[in-house]
Design an enzyme around this catalytic site. Sequence first.
Site, PDB file in Angstrom:
ATOM      1  CD  GLN A   1     143.520  65.972  -7.427  1.00  0.00           C
ATOM      2  OE1 GLN A   1     143.249  66.493  -8.434  1.00  0.00           O
ATOM      3  NE2 GLN A   1     144.016  66.265  -6.416  1.00  0.00           N
TER       4      GLN A   1
ATOM      5  CG  HIS B   1     143.684  67.398 -13.400  1.00  0.00           C
ATOM      6  ND1 HIS B   1     143.147  68.700 -13.116  1.00  0.00           N
ATOM      7  CD2 HIS B   1     144.455  67.288 -12.192  1.00  0.00           C
ATOM      8  CE1 HIS B   1     143.695  69.402 -11.969  1.00  0.00           C
ATOM      9  NE2 HIS B   1     144.513  68.306 -11.573  1.00  0.00           N
TER      10      HIS B   1
ATOM     11  CG  ASN C   1     146.108  70.262 -13.910  1.00  0.00           C
ATOM     12  OD1 ASN C   1     145.983  71.466 -13.819  1.00  0.00           O
ATOM     13  ND2 ASN C   1     146.977  69.457 -13.159  1.00  0.00           N
ATOM     14  CD  GLU C   2     149.617  71.885 -11.590  1.00  0.00           C
ATOM     15  OE1 GLU C   2     150.166  70.789 -10.938  1.00  0.00           O
ATOM     16  OE2 GLU C   2     149.224  72.801 -10.894  1.00  0.00           O
TER      17      GLU C   2
HETATM   18  C1  BGC Z   1     146.922  69.812  -9.249  1.00  0.00           C
HETATM   19  C2  BGC Z   1     145.902  69.564  -8.437  1.00  0.00           C
HETATM   20  C3  BGC Z   1     146.484  69.125  -6.934  1.00  0.00           C
HETATM   21  C4  BGC Z   1     146.820  70.578  -6.304  1.00  0.00           C
HETATM   22  C5  BGC Z   1     147.318  70.804  -4.850  1.00  0.00           C
HETATM   23  C6  BGC Z   1     147.764  70.931  -8.547  1.00  0.00           C
HETATM   24  O1  BGC Z   1     149.161  70.691  -8.723  1.00  0.00           O
HETATM   25  O2  BGC Z   1     146.408  70.481 -10.368  1.00  0.00           O
HETATM   26  O3  BGC Z   1     145.451  68.178  -8.916  1.00  0.00           O
HETATM   27  O4  BGC Z   1     145.589  68.422  -6.042  1.00  0.00           O
HETATM   28  O5  BGC Z   1     147.758  71.297  -7.169  1.00  0.00           O
HETATM   29  O6  BGC Z   1     148.675  70.175  -4.785  1.00  0.00           O
END
Ligand code: BGC
Length: 408
Positions: free
Chosen positions: A18, A109, A153-154
């Site tokens: 990002q 990520h 991540n998530e």
């Molecule tokens: C993610 C980021 C994303 C942010 C805002 C999270 O879901 O880890 O990569 O930019 O939220 O949407």
Amino acid sequence: MIAFPKGFLLGAATSSYQVEGNNDNCDWWEWEKATGHERSGDACRHYELYEQDFDLAKELGHNAHRLSIEWSRVEPQEGTFSEIEIEHYRRVIRALKDRGLEPVVTLHHFTNPLWLVKLGGWEKQEVQGYFLRYVSKITEALSGDVRFWMTINEPLIYVSHAYILGVWPPQEKSVRKAKQVERNLLHGHIRAYNLIHDIYRKKGLADCFVSFAKNMQAFVACDNTILNKLAVYLRNRFFNFEFVEQAKSKGSLDFIGINYYSRSLVNAKKVGFHDLFLRTAVDENIKKNSLGWDIYPQGLYDLMIKLRKFQLPVLISENGICTSDDNLRWEYISEHVKSMARAKSSGVEVLGYLYWSLLDNFEWDKGYAPRFGLIEVDYKSFKRSVRESARKFAEICHSGVINNDTNQ
Ligand code: BGC
């Protein structure tokens, strides 16, 4: 007034794709090209400008920074690692440490190297072995300077967006594949957790702390029906807590990393999968970010209280707002920090709070329009401008204190 203890982490988060720019060896790059989505291109040129960005973070009183390693850079071809790129990340981590910022390092990520995608990506069980080889390489390289690791991540956002909703690469809509991917992410995490700790033990290093960043939403019933209560229970269970429970049951969590942004207003009208798990209502009377997500600081407190049952410390690994109204950004930050502080006063062990994001950046399929940054980025000149909200957050970071009752 609540004072954060010494060592409490306060700062911001980013992810490689990002902000770095020109990560052209991964699935997202190809996907943007193929689908006509806005291109990430140079992003914030953070790959070159990271020292300048960390200078600003330091000036703003941050003592921690979460970043991610771009797998497709350090392992451009299957089994071949780039020492030049690994050295780059060593320099990045040292640049943080030189400025007194504690690195919190994410290993995955959302983006994947192209070679991995060709081999079936996260659908194939073999991915666990590939992931471990990469994790081992990075841990060996950075362990001397890193104490906090986040493997993935998530995971459920990755599964839902890429394999159920089909809005992110590889744009699948298959519950069967989604289940395989989720399983591989969970086992990838568990095995990486053990591996990272083994490496620290083998090297005789002081212990490290390993987790993942789990997206969590506040699920609130739009009325008091039994059906909506059931729907809230189910959504909490399956979207917020189950992945954490599974990792915890294998002894593979040292803390819980939570990414919290907003509330979902649960609106189930009949029994059935869609109503119980997905149906929502819109509340026009609640403030929203520029993507239309509800702003709901109470939800962070409620979730943290629910997490007490896991008896693990919690790190707010992301919390943030995209908006063109910087006063609203400050209101969002101060209210969420207060919510976290209240949970802390109610007995939740909290390691820190990391705002998403340090910089405006590439918001995946939404492109560059959403502005999440403490620092504004001009995408033509790459000039950084510190927002007023960042300066107000800096007062908390510098003093280590939040005033709980005034609109600080
Ligand atoms: C993610 C980021 C994303 C942010 C805002 C999270 O879901 O880890 O990569 O930019 O939220 O949407």
